[in-house]
Design a protein around this motif. Structure first.
Motif, PDB file in Angstrom:
ATOM      1  N   GLU A 117       0.833  -1.209   0.000  1.00 57.28           N
ATOM      2  CA  GLU A 117       0.000   0.000   0.000  1.00 57.28           C
ATOM      3  C   GLU A 117       0.862   1.251   0.000  1.00 57.28           C
ATOM      4  OE1 GLU A 117      -2.626  -0.254   3.302  1.00 57.28           O
ATOM      5  OE2 GLU A 117      -3.920  -1.785   2.389  1.00 57.28           O
ATOM      6  N   ALA A 118       1.921   1.232   0.796  1.00 59.28           N
ATOM      7  CA  ALA A 118       2.816   2.386   0.848  1.00 59.28           C
ATOM      8  C   ALA A 118       3.485   2.624  -0.502  1.00 59.28           C
ATOM      9  CB  ALA A 118       3.874   2.179   1.940  1.00 59.28           C
ATOM     10  N   LEU A 119       3.956   1.549  -1.134  1.00 60.85           N
ATOM     11  CA  LEU A 119       4.624   1.680  -2.427  1.00 60.85           C
ATOM     12  C   LEU A 119       3.658   2.158  -3.503  1.00 60.85           C
ATOM     13  CD1 LEU A 119       6.906  -1.484  -2.369  1.00 60.85           C
ATOM     14  CD2 LEU A 119       7.644   0.904  -2.327  1.00 60.85           C
ATOM     15  N   GLN A 120       2.423   1.716  -3.456  1.00 57.82           N
ATOM     16  CA  GLN A 120       1.439   2.168  -4.426  1.00 57.82           C
ATOM     17  C   GLN A 120       1.222   3.679  -4.309  1.00 57.82           C
ATOM     18  OE1 GLN A 120       0.162   0.473  -6.896  1.00 57.82           O
ATOM     19  NE2 GLN A 120      -0.971   2.274  -7.603  1.00 57.82           N
ATOM     20  N   GLN A 121       1.157   4.184  -3.082  1.00 58.12           N
ATOM     21  CA  GLN A 121       0.990   5.621  -2.870  1.00 58.12           C
ATOM     22  C   GLN A 121       2.232   6.394  -3.301  1.00 58.12           C
ATOM     23  OE1 GLN A 121      -0.032   5.994   1.271  1.00 58.12           O
ATOM     24  NE2 GLN A 121      -2.040   5.049   1.010  1.00 58.12           N
ATOM     25  N   LEU A 122       3.405   5.871  -2.942  1.00 58.79           N
ATOM     26  CA  LEU A 122       4.653   6.549  -3.286  1.00 58.79           C
ATOM     27  C   LEU A 122       4.861   6.596  -4.803  1.00 58.79           C
ATOM     28  CD1 LEU A 122       7.042   5.043  -0.580  1.00 58.79           C
ATOM     29  CD2 LEU A 122       6.215   7.396  -0.700  1.00 58.79           C
ATOM     30  N   SER A 123       4.371   5.588  -5.502  1.00 62.68           N
ATOM     31  CA  SER A 123       4.586   5.523  -6.960  1.00 62.68           C
ATOM     32  C   SER A 123       3.910   6.669  -7.688  1.00 62.68           C
ATOM     33  CB  SER A 123       4.084   4.183  -7.508  1.00 62.68           C
ATOM     34  OG  SER A 123       2.670   4.122  -7.501  1.00 62.68           O
ATOM     35  N   GLN A 124       2.951   7.331  -7.042  1.00 65.63           N
ATOM     36  CA  GLN A 124       2.228   8.430  -7.679  1.00 65.63           C
ATOM     37  C   GLN A 124       2.938   9.779  -7.534  1.00 65.63           C
ATOM     38  OE1 GLN A 124      -0.617   7.556  -9.333  1.00 65.63           O
ATOM     39  NE2 GLN A 124      -0.248   5.469  -8.651  1.00 65.63           N
ATOM     40  N   LEU A 125       3.919   9.855  -6.644  1.00 64.54           N
ATOM     41  CA  LEU A 125       4.570  11.132  -6.356  1.00 64.54           C
ATOM     42  C   LEU A 125       5.482  11.569  -7.490  1.00 64.54           C
ATOM     43  CD1 LEU A 125       5.557  10.626  -2.605  1.00 64.54           C
ATOM     44  CD2 LEU A 125       3.524  11.764  -3.520  1.00 64.54           C
ATOM     45  N   THR A 126       5.458  12.847  -7.794  1.00 62.00           N
ATOM     46  CA  THR A 126       6.348  13.385  -8.825  1.00 62.00           C
ATOM     47  C   THR A 126       7.684  13.843  -8.235  1.00 62.00           C
ATOM     48  OG1 THR A 126       5.321  15.565  -8.594  1.00 62.00           O
ATOM     49  CG2 THR A 126       4.442  14.112 -10.301  1.00 62.00           C
ATOM     50  N   ASP A 127       7.787  13.897  -6.917  1.00 60.41           N
ATOM     51  CA  ASP A 127       9.023  14.318  -6.260  1.00 60.41           C
ATOM     52  C   ASP A 127       9.990  13.138  -6.113  1.00 60.41           C
ATOM     53  OD1 ASP A 127       7.759  16.776  -5.886  1.00 60.41           O
ATOM     54  OD2 ASP A 127       6.980  16.194  -3.920  1.00 60.41           O
ATOM     55  N   THR A 128      11.270  13.446  -6.019  1.00 56.55           N
ATOM     56  CA  THR A 128      12.270  12.429  -5.701  1.00 56.55           C
ATOM     57  C   THR A 128      11.938  11.821  -4.335  1.00 56.55           C
ATOM     58  OG1 THR A 128      13.929  13.666  -6.943  1.00 56.55           O
ATOM     59  CG2 THR A 128      14.738  12.021  -5.389  1.00 56.55           C
ATOM     60  N   ILE A 129      12.098  10.511  -4.213  1.00 57.31           N
ATOM     61  CA  ILE A 129      11.687   9.787  -3.009  1.00 57.31           C
ATOM     62  C   ILE A 129      12.911   9.196  -2.306  1.00 57.31           C
ATOM     63  CG2 ILE A 129      10.299   7.849  -2.143  1.00 57.31           C
ATOM     64  CD1 ILE A 129       8.654   8.247  -4.832  1.00 57.31           C
ATOM     65  N   LEU A 130      12.947   9.331  -0.978  1.00 53.27           N
ATOM     66  CA  LEU A 130      14.048   8.796  -0.176  1.00 53.27           C
ATOM     67  C   LEU A 130      13.547   7.683   0.731  1.00 53.27           C
ATOM     68  CD1 LEU A 130      15.730  12.100   1.106  1.00 53.27           C
ATOM     69  CD2 LEU A 130      16.324  10.776  -0.909  1.00 53.27           C
ATOM     70  N   LEU A 131      14.213   6.541   0.672  1.00 50.48           N
ATOM     71  CA  LEU A 131      13.905   5.422   1.550  1.00 50.48           C
ATOM     72  C   LEU A 131      15.166   4.992   2.296  1.00 50.48           C
ATOM     73  CD1 LEU A 131      11.889   3.082  -0.876  1.00 50.48           C
ATOM     74  CD2 LEU A 131      10.942   4.763   0.714  1.00 50.48           C
ATOM     75  N   TYR A 132      14.970   4.409   3.473  1.00 49.55           N
ATOM     76  CA  TYR A 132      16.031   3.706   4.173  1.00 49.55           C
ATOM     77  C   TYR A 132      15.705   2.211   4.101  1.00 49.55           C
ATOM     78  CZ  TYR A 132      17.672   8.029   6.455  1.00 49.55           C
ATOM     79  OH  TYR A 132      18.171   9.274   6.727  1.00 49.55           O
ATOM     80  N   GLU A 133      16.749   1.386   4.062  1.00 46.67           N
ATOM     81  CA  GLU A 133      16.508  -0.060   4.058  1.00 46.67           C
ATOM     82  C   GLU A 133      17.693  -0.796   4.666  1.00 46.67           C
ATOM     83  OE1 GLU A 133      14.664  -2.411   4.675  1.00 46.67           O
ATOM     84  OE2 GLU A 133      13.323  -2.092   2.963  1.00 46.67           O
ATOM     85  N   SER A 134      17.398  -1.937   5.274  1.00 48.79           N
ATOM     86  CA  SER A 134      18.448  -2.762   5.866  1.00 48.79           C
ATOM     87  C   SER A 134      19.040  -3.671   4.790  1.00 48.79           C
ATOM     88  CB  SER A 134      17.873  -3.613   7.003  1.00 48.79           C
ATOM     89  OG  SER A 134      17.263  -4.769   6.479  1.00 48.79           O
TER      90      SER A 134
END
Length: 292
Positions: free
Chosen positions: A156-173
């Motif tokens: 659900e989070a990725l589906q919402q983020l995929s719509q953003l026109t801004d550069t996206i920052l994630l952290y991951e292990s």
């Protein structure tokens, strides 16, 4: 309304200092941060063992108390009462800015409610380092941090983020980065992406390319240390970049979601209808009837 005059000499309470610590290279701590750690009455630390190493390196002898995401209300109340009695407290996390994908926000909220000054020192932040080094647009960006652990919430989070026109920052292990890159491809399409690891350290590394290229790199590349993932935004609002499916038939598009995301056919059909802006009955017919 709450108006804070951070350095008002008539303030009767102590101060909560938010002190960023190095994300790797110990030389990145500021002189002001070191002086603050020396001068406060005690330090609230995410992990006292890690903070003790930092203090020892800079020859700082200071009292430490544990404060982390699992701390109870009693520990938070103790900090608030100490500041109400005039004590100055420094809040630190293991690395970077406290309260940004790290513990800290609850005690900051409580301090503000009690009119205790909250003074934030500038300092190291992994997300901003990765953003600037990525070469992707920096005028507008969206910091998300760590994705949810539960599969449904993550999608659900990725589906919402995929719509953003801004550069996206994630952290991951390092334990989840391969799976996350694959999920990004499924939801975002083959966008430009940059991953940074071991930032500010000796083995600092940036990998720049498309999601397809970076997924291929991850099969043999070094997967160690915490990762920052910087993703190109959608080309225009409402466009999710899911054009990875444009060469697939409707039937194969449905099958992709069944195979890759383990969705039942009903949910896969619903998702394909949303992707292609088709009626569900048309997708159902293409998959169940025309495909026979």
């Amino acid at each position: 309304m709450n108006i804070q005059r951070s350095f008002d000499p008539n303030n009767i309470f102590g101060t909560l200092y938010i002190v960023p610590t190095p994300i790797g290279n110990l030389e990145d701590i500021t002189i002001r941060a070191l002086n603050t750690l020396r001068e406060v009455d005690f330090i609230a630390a995410e992990d006292t063992r890690n903070t003790k190493k930092l203090l020892n390196h800079f020859d700082i002898n200071q009292s430490l108390i544990s404060y982390h995401e699992h701390s109870n209300d009693q520990r938070e109340q103790m900090l608030i009462e100490a500041m109400q009695n005039g004590k100055n407290v420094a809040l630190v996390s293991d690395a970077g800015m406290p309260a940004v994908s790290d513990p800290g926000n609850p005690v900051i909220e409580s301090a503000i409610k009690q009119s205790i000054p909250v003074v934030v020192l500038p300092g190291a932040n992994a997300g901003l380092c990765a953003l600037v080094a990525s070469g992707l647009p920096t005028r507008h960006f969206y910091f998300y941090g760590f994705l949810p652990r539960k599969n449904k919430d993550k999608k659900e989070a990725l589906q919402q983020l995929s719509q953003l026109t801004d550069t996206i920052l994630l952290y991951e292990s390092p334990y989840r980065v391969k799976d996350t890159l694959s999920e990004l491809y499924n939801h975002f399409g083959n966008r430009s992406v940059v991953i940074g690891r071991e930032l500010t350290k000796r083995f600092e590394e940036y990998v720049r390319g498309t999601l397809e290229e970076v997924i291929e790199w991850a099969k043999t590349g070094t997967i160690k240390g915490e990762f920052c993932i910087v993703i190109e935004g959608a080309k225009y609002k409402g466009e999710s970049e899911n054009n990875w499916w444009q060469d697939l038939s409707v039937s194969l598009h449905v099958q992709h979601y069944i195979d890759q995301e383990k969705l039942p056919s009903k949910e896969a059909i619903k998702k394909v209808a949303l992707d292609r802006k088709l009626q569900k009955r048309d997708v159902y017919q293409a998959y169940h009837i025309n495909n026979q």
